[in-house]
Design an enzyme around this catalytic site. Structure first.
Site, mmCIF file in Angstrom:
data_model
loop_
_atom_site.group_PDB
_atom_site.id
_atom_site.type_symbol
_atom_site.label_atom_id
_atom_site.label_comp_id
_atom_site.label_asym_id
_atom_site.label_seq_id
_atom_site.Cartn_x
_atom_site.Cartn_y
_atom_site.Cartn_z
ATOM 1 N N GLU A 116 0.903 -1.307 -0.106
ATOM 2 C CA GLU A 116 -0.275 -0.088 0.053
ATOM 3 C C GLU A 116 1.582 1.011 0.227
ATOM 4 O O GLU A 116 1.657 1.130 0.808
ATOM 5 C CB GLU A 116 -1.106 0.318 1.356
ATOM 6 C CG GLU A 116 -1.513 1.237 1.406
ATOM 7 C CD GLU A 116 -2.416 0.926 2.744
ATOM 8 O OE1 GLU A 116 -3.252 0.187 3.275
ATOM 9 O OE2 GLU A 116 -2.650 2.338 3.287
ATOM 10 N N GLU A 161 -2.505 11.928 3.138
ATOM 11 C CA GLU A 161 -3.259 11.140 4.491
ATOM 12 C C GLU A 161 -3.364 12.084 5.671
ATOM 13 O O GLU A 161 -2.267 13.319 6.270
ATOM 14 C CB GLU A 161 -3.101 9.886 4.696
ATOM 15 C CG GLU A 161 -3.358 9.958 6.519
ATOM 16 C CD GLU A 161 -3.378 8.351 6.253
ATOM 17 O OE1 GLU A 161 -1.610 7.963 6.384
ATOM 18 O OE2 GLU A 161 -3.822 7.275 6.987
#
Ligand SMILES: *[C@@H]1O[C@H](CO)[C@@H](O)[C@H](O)[C@H]1NC(C)=O
Ligand SMILES: *[C@@H]1O[C@H](CO)[C@@H](O)[C@H](O)[C@H]1NC(C)=O
Ligand SMILES: *[C@@H]1O[C@H](CO)[C@@H](O)[C@H](O)[C@H]1NC(C)=O
Ligand SMILES: *[C@@H]1O[C@H](CO)[C@@H](O)[C@H](O)[C@H]1NC(C)=O
Ligand SMILES: *[C@@H]1O[C@H](CO)[C@@H](O)[C@H](O)[C@H]1NC(C)=O
Ligand SMILES: *[C@@H]1O[C@H](CO)[C@@H](O)[C@H](O)[C@H]1NC(C)=O
Length: 354
Positions: free
Chosen positions: A136, A141
């Site tokens: 990932e 974020e």
């Protein structure tokens, strides 16, 4: 393979430039067709325990949670018009590309606004079908009222980030990328400018994130609006990493073998609320007060007026001559995996009943 392909078509005079990886555009998500090649999750947040329901494409369109605005940009947002009763979740959006992009890809994301506010946890990231074995990559974020973007990898055991790789950020939060380490924190590097997240991002006119997914390493760049390099100021058909300068974060293959830890990636946008990260009481208390679910999710809908992405485009580039776009095949693989899991459950159930 890259160099062979380029050498065939290039004059000897251009040889020095060929040492840097070059990429050509293979896919573009923009304007009225932005949402065409993404799948909407259409399920509660069963991944990070957030208090949202990720709506279907039709609900997103009907309730204007995902749409193209008058400026031609893609909006993805949390429902900021409905009251939510105790015990219920608030509607939001999670989309992933139907295509998967192989090692040897680079994606460019230009945004004007990113979601922020207490309880809000947005991300623009990528994942393999098999997680964590296929890896990932988190390009963007943030949670609650933090002021800077964080980047990370999440992998199987054995991949780490090195502070000595060539990169501009010195804000290294954690170096073990394994999902088994530090409660799956990942190897986190913070983007060292308040123009990379929240109100600061919007006030600066947004910016551009670039993710290079290469055998030599995974590198992430962030440029706020005033420092976007010229190659990213128009619709470039070709990008060379030498046009981008030193990356903000650099996960070099010297400490993380990309071919071993990564498989083709689907790109994902999502906005969840509370859950394992934003709703973690210690994390929440760092930038917000009160109780994540009680005071925000079921509180006044206007808590979510800033909880939206405004995306100008996502463009994906690939190594010339290589097949870097895997068309939708992994979706059926996922269906098979699901069917397999159901079958196993049925068989187990039958065995247990005996
Ligand atoms: C990442 O760091 C490694 C090791 O310092 C370096 O060789 C590589 O060129 C860097 N990547 C980029 C894209 O600058
Ligand atoms: C990472 O480190 C920076 C700088 O010390 C800090 O501001 C930020 O809150 C940290 N992020 C996390 C997720 O701990
Ligand atoms: C844009 O980024 C540069 C470099 O990180 C920084 O010096 C500048 O202050 C940022 N601009 C804004 C408006 O924050
Ligand atoms: C951007 O450039 C690519 C070719 O590199 C082209 O296929 C695409 O249509 C262009 N997009 C726009 C919006 O003009
Ligand atoms: C990564 O692992 C593969 C297979 O184990 C090996 O062939 C390759 O040389 C390794 N790459 C690096 C950069 O160490
Ligand atoms: C909801 O948020 C949008 C921005 O995403 C804003 O324009 C709107 O005024 C907000 N409130 C309502 C009631 O729609």
């Amino acid at each position: 393979m890259v160099r062979t392909a380029l050498l065939c078509g290039a004059a000897a005079a251009f040889l020095p430039a060929l040492i840097e990886a070059q990429y050509t555009q293979v896919k573009e998500y923009i304007g009225d067709s932005f949402f065409d090649d993404w799948d909407f999750y259409n399920h509660a947040d069963d991944l990070t325990s957030g208090n949202v329901f990720f709506v279907s494409s039709s609900t997103a369109g009907k309730d204007k949670l995902a749409y193209i605005n008058d400026a031609g940009n893609a909006i993805m947002k949390v429902d900021n018009t409905s009251s939510v009763s105790v015990g219920q979740d608030r509607n939001s959006v999670r989309i992933n590309t139907k295509d998967h992009f192989t090692v040897g890809s680079l994606w460019v994301t230009d945004m004007l606004h990113v979601p922020f506010g207490c309880s809000v946890w947005p991300a623009f990231w990528s994942s393999a079908v098999d997680w964590p074995s296929g890896g990932e990559i988190d390009t963007f974020e943030g949670v609650n009222q933090v002021t800077m973007n964080q980047m990370a990898l999440h992998t199987a055991d054995g991949c780490t980030h090195s502070a000595s790789a060539l990169q501009t950020s010195t804000l290294i939060n954690s170096t073990d990328c394994s999902t088994a380490a530090n409660d799956n924190e990942g190897c986190v590097v913070t983007t060292p400018t308040t123009s990379s997240y929240g109100a600061g991002f919007a006030a600066a006119g947004g910016g551009v994130f670039v993710t290079e997914f290469a055998t030599e390493g995974i590198a992430i760049w962030f440029f706020n609006r005033s420092e976007v390099p010229s190659v990213l100021q128009s619709n470039a058909s070709t990008i060379s990493v030498s046009d981008l300068g030193t990356p903000t974060a650099n996960y070099s293959a010297a400490t993380c073998n990309i071919s071993t830890f990564f498989e083709p990636q689907a790109l994902i946008f999502d906005i969840t609320l509370c859950g394992e990260f934003a709703g973690n009481q210690a994390v929440f208390a760092e930038t917000c007060s009160g109780v994540c679910y009680d005071d925000f999710v079921i509180g006044t809908p206007s808590n979510y007026d800033d909880a939206y992405f405004e995306v100008k485009y996502v463009r994906v580039y690939g190594v010339p001559g290589e097949d870097t776009v895997e068309n939708a095949a992994p979706a059926s693989a996922r269906a098979h995996a699901l069917a397999g899991a159901v079958l196993i459950a049925v068989v187990l159930g039958a065995l247990l009943a005996l």
